[in-house]
Design an enzyme around this catalytic site. Structure first.
Site, mmCIF file in Angstrom:
data_model
loop_
_atom_site.group_PDB
_atom_site.id
_atom_site.type_symbol
_atom_site.label_atom_id
_atom_site.label_comp_id
_atom_site.label_asym_id
_atom_site.label_seq_id
_atom_site.Cartn_x
_atom_site.Cartn_y
_atom_site.Cartn_z
ATOM 1 N N LYS A 118 0.825 -1.214 0.000
ATOM 2 C CA LYS A 118 0.000 0.000 0.000
ATOM 3 C C LYS A 118 0.854 1.256 0.000
ATOM 4 O O LYS A 118 0.580 2.200 -0.739
ATOM 5 C CB LYS A 118 -0.895 -0.010 1.242
ATOM 6 C CG LYS A 118 -1.964 -1.083 1.206
ATOM 7 C CD LYS A 118 -3.290 -0.530 0.734
ATOM 8 C CE LYS A 118 -4.289 -1.678 0.617
ATOM 9 N NZ LYS A 118 -5.458 -1.359 -0.143
ATOM 10 N N GLU A 202 -7.576 9.700 6.833
ATOM 11 C CA GLU A 202 -7.928 9.644 5.412
ATOM 12 C C GLU A 202 -9.322 10.214 5.236
ATOM 13 O O GLU A 202 -10.145 10.111 6.143
ATOM 14 C CB GLU A 202 -7.964 8.176 4.952
ATOM 15 C CG GLU A 202 -6.870 7.795 3.993
ATOM 16 C CD GLU A 202 -6.985 6.351 3.554
ATOM 17 O OE1 GLU A 202 -5.941 5.757 3.345
ATOM 18 O OE2 GLU A 202 -8.112 5.822 3.428
ATOM 19 N N HIS A 237 -15.935 -7.250 0.816
ATOM 20 C CA HIS A 237 -14.889 -6.967 -0.176
ATOM 21 C C HIS A 237 -14.758 -8.064 -1.227
ATOM 22 O O HIS A 237 -13.768 -8.130 -1.934
ATOM 23 C CB HIS A 237 -13.541 -6.696 0.499
ATOM 24 C CG HIS A 237 -13.607 -5.555 1.475
ATOM 25 N ND1 HIS A 237 -13.724 -4.251 1.063
ATOM 26 C CD2 HIS A 237 -13.622 -5.531 2.825
ATOM 27 C CE1 HIS A 237 -13.798 -3.469 2.132
ATOM 28 N NE2 HIS A 237 -13.741 -4.217 3.201
ATOM 29 N N ARG A 293 -2.505 -9.157 -12.452
ATOM 30 C CA ARG A 293 -2.843 -10.488 -12.957
ATOM 31 C C ARG A 293 -4.152 -10.392 -13.748
ATOM 32 O O ARG A 293 -4.769 -9.330 -13.792
ATOM 33 C CB ARG A 293 -3.071 -11.430 -11.784
ATOM 34 C CG ARG A 293 -4.084 -10.857 -10.804
ATOM 35 C CD ARG A 293 -4.482 -11.840 -9.745
ATOM 36 N NE ARG A 293 -5.195 -11.228 -8.640
ATOM 37 C CZ ARG A 293 -6.481 -10.922 -8.642
ATOM 38 N NH1 ARG A 293 -7.211 -11.162 -9.709
ATOM 39 N NH2 ARG A 293 -7.056 -10.361 -7.597
#
Lengths: 498, 176
Positions: A118, A202, A237, A293
Site C-alpha cells: 500500500k 484519510e 470486499h 494479474r
C-alpha cells in the site's frame, strides 16, 4: 519472436480450465497441476498432461513453487500461466520461473513489487499524478493535530491504525466535536490489538463505487485501456456482480479514469494484463490498488471488446506487439459469480457434493464453470465454482438476459450466492444504476408469497411421492394405482441412485 | 393426505388428493391441480401448477428438510405429515431438560477445544475454535451446563450440522 510451445497452468478450478481452453484453441499443449482433492477435476481432464503436486491443502500443493517448477521441467513446459489467486501476485514465484528459464505469463517482478504494498504503490501513484484518497501517510500525534489535519481533508474523515487491519482501530469521524473521543478510543483499540496506538487520517468515503480499468501492455512500450468494469456489488470486499460499462459514470469521467489507469500501469513499467482499481464517489476517483494479474471478472471485458484476454496474455508473453492503439467496445456485459456460500448464514462457506446440476445456455450466455456432477466442494479452496456472463446491446437487455440465465441455473448439494444475485438484478435501485459498496449490507428483498405457495404445493407432492416410493420398496403396494405410485414406478424403472 | 410445509420460515397446511386426472391440492382454501415428474433421478423434476410449467430442482437435506430450486430462487423447505408433526411436538416437550447437542452451523477445521469434558460452562462461553476460509470462529455454549463430551478433536475437518459437543443444561441455566 517464437510463440509459446507448452503452457503449464499453475492453478485449478474454473480459471485453470479457462486458460486451457484458449491454449487448445491456439494449438498450444497444456500441463495441468492437481492436488489430491482435484484428481478428477475438469481442468485435469481437459489439459493435455496433468501432474500431481501434493495433498489438498494449498500450502502443500498449489503454493509449492519447487514442485511446480519440477513439474514444468519434467513435462518440458516453456511457460507458466498463474491464473488468479495462489501464486499469481507472488513476485518471488515469477522470478523463480524466469530463473528456471520459463516464461512467466504475467507482469515483470519489479512491477508486481511496486504495486504489492500500500505504502509504495500510494507513493508511486502520487508521483505519477494518479489521484489517491486524500489523507496523511505519517501518523498524527494528538487529537488536536488530527482535528487540524481533518479540516484540510474535509469531513467525514477516517482515523486508521498505522499497524492496523481487520477493522480494528478504525473510526469514522463526522464532525470536529467528535474527534477527541474517536481519537482516544481508536488509539486505545489499536494499542490493544497491534501494540501500536499510532493513527493516521484519510478522507472517509461513505458511499463509494468500485470501478476498475483493464489494461494491456506489451514489451514494446504500448499500453491500452480496454475500458472499465463496475464491481460495486460486493459483500465483505468480495465481488458478486460485475458489469461493463459502468452505469455510474459518463463519457468524460470514463475517459479520465481510463487515462489514469494507463498512467498507473506505465508508472511501474507494467507488461501483460492488469487491473487498476479505483474508488469513485461524488464525481471523483481515487486509486485503490493494482491487481497484477488476470481478474476473475475479465470475461465482461472480453464480451464488449471481442478480445480473448488469455490469448492476448499469451501473445504479449511471447513478445508480440499489441498491434492496436485503442479497442472499440460494443454493448453491455454482466457477470455473476457462483460462489459456494450461504447468503442466509452471513455468506458462510458451503460444502457438499454437487449432484443436481443445471447450467444456463442460450444466446449470448457464457458459463465459465468448474462444476460437474460428483464434484466435492471442500473448504480448501476459493469458493468460486462458476461464473455466468451475458452480453446484450443495452444494460436493460443484459439484465433481462442474466435474469433468464440465472433462472435456468441450478447447483444442488451446496448453497450458492446465485439466488441472491438474481434478487439484486430485480431491485429497482440496482436497475437504475444507483448503488454503492454497502448495497448488499442493506439489501433485504421482500418475500414472494405467491411463489412460496407454489413451492409449498410442489414440496408436498414431492414428499407424498417419496412416501409412496418407500412403501413400494417395502412391497406395501396396497392402494389402487395413484399418480404417486406411477411416479415411484418410473423412478424405480430408471434405477434411481441414493 | 395432509402436510405441514414450511417455506422460508412460513408454515402452510397442504392437503393432497388423487383423482382420475392427477393430483389435486388444497392450500389456504384454494384448489390447485399439480403434476410432478422426476426427470433424471438426480433431483430435476418437470412440474406444473394449474397448467403453468416449471423446471423444479429438489435436494434432500435429511429429516424432511429440502432445498428447492425454482426459477433461480432457492427455498429452505421442511415437510412433515400429520404423524411426524405430532411426534415432533412431543419431542420438543421432552427435550427441555435432556442433554443438548451442539452442532456447527458452518463447515470447518477444529483448531482447538477451549474447554474440558466434565467442565461446567456458562451460556455463551466458548467451547471450541473452528476455522473456515481462513477465518476463526468461536463456537459458544448455547446454554449453561456441564460438557458431557466433545465429538471432535483438534485438526479434524467437520461438515455443517455435525455434533461438536454434548452439554447437560444446568437447572437454572438460561437458554440463549
Amino acid at each position: 519472436m517464437a510463440s509459446l510451445r507448452k503452457v503449464l497452468v499453475a492453478n485449478r478450478g474454473e480459471i485453470a480450465l479457462r486458460v486451457i481452453r484458449t491454449c487448445r484453441e491456439r494449438g498450444i499443449p497444456t500441463v495441468a497441476l492437481y492436488s489430491e482433492a482435484d484428481r478428477n477435476a475438469l481442468h485435469v481432464r481437459f489439459a493435455d498432461e496433468a501432474v500431481w503436486i501434493g495433498p489438498a491443502p494449498p500450502r502443500e500443493s498449489y503454493l509449492r513453487i519447487d514442485r511446480i517448477l519440477e513439474a514444468a521441467r519434467r513435462t518440458g513446459a516453456d511457460s507458466v500461466h498463474p491464473g488468479y489467486g495462489f501464486l499469481a501476485q507472488n513476485a518471488e514465484f515469477a522470478e523463480s520461473c524466469e530463473k528456471a528459464g520459463l516464461v512467466f505469463i504475467g507482469p515483470p517482478p519489479p512491477a508486481m513489487r511496486a504495486m504489492g504494498d500500500k505504502v509504495s504503490s500510494r507513493r508511486t501513484m502520487v508521483a505519477a499524478k494518479v489521484p489517491v484518497v486524500p489523507g496523511t501517510v505519517d501518523p498524527v500525534a494528538t487529537p488536536e493535530e488530527a482535528a487540524r489535519v481533518a479540516q484540510g481533508i474535509g469531513y467525514p474523515v477516517a482515523l486508521k491504525a498505522v499497524g492496523g487491519g481487520g477493522g480494528k482501530g478504525i473510526r469514522r469521524v463526522a464532525k470536529p466535536a467528535d474527534m477527541a473521543s474517536a481519537f482516544r478510543t481508536a488509539s486505545g483499540e489499536a494499542a490493544a490489538a497491534f501494540g501500536d496506538g499510532r493513527l493516521y487520517l484519510e478522507r472517509y468515503l461513505d458511499r463509494p463505487r468500485h470501478i476498475e480499468v483493464q489494461v494491456l501492455a506489451d514489451a514494446h512500450g504500448n499500453c491500452v485501456s480496454l475500458g472499465e468494469r463496475e464491481c460495486t456489488i460486493q459483500r465483505r470486499h468480495q465481488k458478486l456482480i460485475e458489469e461493463t460499462p459502468s452505469p455510474g459514470i459518463d463519457e468524460r469521467a470514463r475517459a479520465a479514469i481510463e487515462e489514469a489507469g494507463v498512467r498507473a500501469a506505465r508508472a511501474v513499467g507494467y507488461r501483460n494484463a492488469g487491473t487498476v482499481e479505483f474508488l469513485w464517489q461524488d464525481g471523483s476517483f481515487y486509486f485503490l490498488e493494482m491487481n497484477t494479474r488476470l481478474q476473475v471478472e475479465h470475461p465482461v471485458t472480453e464480451a464488449v471488446s471481442g478480445l480473448d484476454l488469455v490469448a492476448e496474455q499469451l501473445r504479449i508473453a511471447a513478445g508480440e506487439p499489441l498491434g492496436y492503439g485503442s479497442v472499440p467496445r460494443r454493448g453491455h456485459s454482466i457477470e455473476v459469480r457462483v460462489n459456494a456460500e450461504d447468503p442466509e448464514a452471513g455468506f458462510a462457506p458451503s460444502t457438499g457434493v454437487v449432484r443436481n446440476l443445471r447450467l444456463p445456455a442460450g444466446p449470448f450466455v457464457r458459463s465459465d464453470s468448474a462444476l460437474y456432477r460428483g464434484l466435492e466442494v471442500t473448504l480448501h479452496y476459493d469458493p468460486i465454482l462458476a461464473k455466468v456472463i451475458v452480453w446484450a446491446p443495452t444494460r436493460g437487455e443484459a439484465i433481462a438476459r442474466m435474469e433468464r440465465a440465472l433462472e435456468e441455473l441450478h447447483v444442488g448439494g451446496v448453497r450458492t450466492g446465485a439466488p441472491l444475485a438474481l434478487r439484486v438484478l430485480r431491485d429497482p435501485a440496482y436497475r437504475r444504476g444507483e448503488f454503492d459498496t454497502h448495497f448488499l449490507d442493506r439489501f433485504a428483498p421482500a418475500a414472494d408469497p405467491a411463489r412460496e405457495e407454489i413451492v409449498a404445493l410442489l414440496a408436498a407432492a414431492y414428499a407424498r411421492g417419496e412416501r409412496e416410493r418407500a412403501a413400494l420398496a417395502e412391497g406395501r403396494e396396497g392402494e389402487a394405482i395413484s399418480p404417486w405410485v406411477l411416479l415411484g414406478r418410473e423412478e424405480r424403472r430408471r434405477g434411481r441412485p441414493r | 393426505m395432509k402436510f405441514t410445509v414450511e417455506v422460508n420460515g412460513r408454515e402452510r397446511e397442504v392437503e393432497l388428493a388423487a383423482d382420475g386426472e392427477g393430483i389435486l391440492a388444497r392450500v389456504e382454501g384454494r384448489e390447485h391441480r399439480l403434476e410432478l415428474r422426476p426427470v433424471d433421478g438426480l433431483g430435476q423434476f418437470a412440474a406444473s401448477v394449474d397448467g403453468r410449467t416449471f423446471a423444479l430442482s429438489v435436494d434432500g437435506e435429511g429429516e424432511g428438510r429440502l432445498r428447492i430450486g425454482l426459477a433461480g430462487e432457492g427455498y429452505a423447505v421442511s415437510v412433515k405429515d400429520e404423524r411426524q408433526r405430532a411426534s415432533r411436538m412431543a419431542d420438543r416437550g421432552a427435550q427441555a431438560d435432556g442433554p443438548r447437542v451442539v452442532r456447527g452451523v458452518i463447515p470447518g477445521i477444529v483448531v482447538a477445544l477451549l474447554a474440558r469434558e466434565g467442565e461446567e460452562v456458562e451460556a455463551g462461553s466458548p467451547l471450541l475454535l473452528l476455522e473456515a476460509m481462513k477465518m476463526q470462529n468461536e463456537i459458544p455454549a448455547p446454554c449453561g451446563g456441564r460438557i458431557e463430551r466433545f465429538h471432535v478433536r483438534p485438526g479434524e475437518t467437520v461438515a455443517a450440522g455435525v455434533p461438536l459437543a454434548t452439554l447437560t443444561p444446568a437447572k437454572s441455566g438460561g437458554v440463549r
